[in-house]
Design a protein around this motif. Structure first.
Motif, PDB file in Angstrom:
ATOM      1  N   THR A  39       0.822  -1.198   0.000  1.00 14.88           N
ATOM      2  CA  THR A  39       0.000   0.000   0.000  1.00 14.88           C
ATOM      3  C   THR A  39       0.862   1.255   0.000  1.00 14.88           C
ATOM      4  OG1 THR A  39      -1.726  -1.185   1.213  1.00 14.88           O
ATOM      5  CG2 THR A  39      -1.846   1.213   1.187  1.00 14.88           C
ATOM      6  N   THR A  41       3.852   1.548  -1.218  1.00 15.28           N
ATOM      7  CA  THR A  41       4.425   1.674  -2.565  1.00 15.28           C
ATOM      8  C   THR A  41       3.401   2.222  -3.550  1.00 15.28           C
ATOM      9  OG1 THR A  41       5.896  -0.195  -2.125  1.00 15.28           O
ATOM     10  CG2 THR A  41       5.568   0.427  -4.426  1.00 15.28           C
ATOM     11  N   ALA A  42       2.175   1.720  -3.477  1.00 19.54           N
ATOM     12  CA  ALA A  42       1.116   2.196  -4.369  1.00 19.54           C
ATOM     13  C   ALA A  42       0.837   3.679  -4.131  1.00 19.54           C
ATOM     14  CB  ALA A  42      -0.154   1.378  -4.168  1.00 19.54           C
ATOM     15  N   THR A  46       1.365   6.642  -6.883  1.00 10.96           N
ATOM     16  CA  THR A  46       0.246   7.520  -7.216  1.00 10.96           C
ATOM     17  C   THR A  46       0.600   8.978  -6.953  1.00 10.96           C
ATOM     18  OG1 THR A  46      -1.301   5.752  -6.627  1.00 10.96           O
ATOM     19  CG2 THR A  46      -2.193   7.983  -6.806  1.00 10.96           C
ATOM     20  N   LEU A 302      -3.137   0.351 -11.645  1.00 11.95           N
ATOM     21  CA  LEU A 302      -2.863  -0.655 -10.623  1.00 11.95           C
ATOM     22  C   LEU A 302      -2.621  -0.005  -9.261  1.00 11.95           C
ATOM     23  CD1 LEU A 302      -2.338  -3.597  -9.847  1.00 11.95           C
ATOM     24  CD2 LEU A 302       0.045  -3.288 -10.561  1.00 11.95           C
ATOM     25  N   SER A 303      -1.890   1.090  -9.235  1.00 11.28           N
ATOM     26  CA  SER A 303      -1.592   1.763  -7.968  1.00 11.28           C
ATOM     27  C   SER A 303      -2.858   2.297  -7.316  1.00 11.28           C
ATOM     28  CB  SER A 303      -0.596   2.904  -8.206  1.00 11.28           C
ATOM     29  OG  SER A 303       0.619   2.425  -8.737  1.00 11.28           O
ATOM     30  N   LEU A 306      -4.925  -0.604  -5.919  1.00 10.85           N
ATOM     31  CA  LEU A 306      -4.374  -1.130  -4.667  1.00 10.85           C
ATOM     32  C   LEU A 306      -4.724  -0.222  -3.494  1.00 10.85           C
ATOM     33  CD1 LEU A 306      -0.851  -2.356  -5.842  1.00 10.85           C
ATOM     34  CD2 LEU A 306      -2.812  -3.758  -5.197  1.00 10.85           C
TER      35      LEU A 306
END
Length: 320
Positions: A39, A41-42, A46, A302-303, A306
């Motif tokens: 999370t 990293t996402a 973002t 994807l980010s 997540l």
């Protein structure tokens, strides 16, 4: 028998006047967020997209939409690490000599703008209709919910294509940048409002029978104020989750429409338009023109997805 209190809870009890930052740091959501490397990293990815889009003129080596800054002799230059690459173009150039890295940053700017505006529009429309139908009930609820059910049977992309086609017929098929953005926001927003309406209506049916709402009715508060001040704040949890995931879907919808040629004009490309332009050169060897826009779109979607998954778990105690 003495009961030990966790330091984090004790600090919250002993310091009621703490700042918002301190309360956030001691909250369960922050604890859940920091314990999930995926999370974090996402969120970082973002945030990097948003900052890059916001400060695009300051960080990009070239303004890809300024003809004076283009060098047409450098068209179809491959990425810098390949044999024929140039250090000035890290990810290569397209058929017009535009730096791919610069076009990605500016393209993400358009995609994020359309995605955010479409989510806000669909959320406001869906939440308003959902709370109204759930609180008022009766014939109004039947009309709104049956309309939502009918629209849900039609794929959202077809609804967006229909709205875009109607607008293009009215304006002769040609639209400038500002009009294209408004049409995309309208098309994506109208195609997505039913999911907000259904979730909000279900939550409103639960909240309207609780004591605090009944007390507000007894003392004569206007129904509009009851819906706005009492019910709306208590139904926002599920809506935030839908809006977060909906942002990724809105960005993908914009890219799909632009790829099909009914989105942004080629002079102001988004990620979808860049993919459509690069697709024309995919089988002629210039793979980088379409590969990097596709990669940027996948990573962004994807980010955000997540983050939406984590927010769903964090706001639902049963999933913790």
């Amino acid at each position: 028998m003495a009961v030990e209190v966790e330091p984090r809870t004790a600090a919250a009890v002993q310091s009621p006047g703490r700042s918002a930052l301190e309360r956030l740091r001691d909250s369960d959501m922050w604890f859940s967020f920091t314990r999930s490397p995926l999370t974090v990293t996402a969120a970082a990815v973002t945030l990097a997209y948003f900052l890059a889009a916001l400060f695009a003129p300051l960080i990009t080596p070239q303004n890809p939409f300024d003809p004076a800054s283009l060098v047409y002799a450098d068209a179809f230059t491959p990425p810098a690490w390949t044999e024929d690459g140039m250090a000035a173009y890290l990810l290569g150039t397209d058929d017009q000599g535009r730096d791919i890295l610069s076009t990605l940053v500016y393209g993400a700017r358009i995609s994020l703008l359309v995605g955010f505006a479409a989510v806000i529009f669909s959320a406001v429309l869906g939440i308003s209709l959902g709370i109204l139908s759930g609180y008022v009930g009766g014939f109004l609820e039947t009309v709104i919910m049956r309309t939502a059910d009918i629209q849900l049977t039609v794929p959202g992309i077809l609804v967006a294509l229909m709205i875009d086609g109607v607008v293009r017929v009215q304006f002769g098929g040609e639209m400038d940048e500002k009009l294209a953005i408004m049409v995309l926001v309208l098309a994506i927003g109208i195609s997505d409002w039913p999911k907000y309406a259904r979730v909000t209506r279900g939550a409103t049916l639960v909240e309207r029978n609780k004591e605090y709402v009944q007390a507000a009715r007894v003392i004569g508060i206007h129904p509009a104020l009851i819906m706005l001040r009492h019910i709306l704040p208590n139904v926002m949890g599920p809506v935030l989750v839908i809006a977060t995931i909906g942002l990724a879907l809105a960005i993908i919808s914009e890219a799909t429409l632009s790829f099909l040629g009914v989105g942004m004009p080629p002079t102001t490309p988004s990620l979808g338009t860049l993919i459509r332009i690069g697709n024309n050169f995919l089988f002629s060897g210039e793979w980088w023109i379409t590969f990097f826009p596709c990669l940027a779109l996948v990573v962004l979607a994807l980010s955000v997805n997540l983050l939406g998954d984590w927010l769903r778990d964090a706001l639902n105690p049963k999933l913790r």
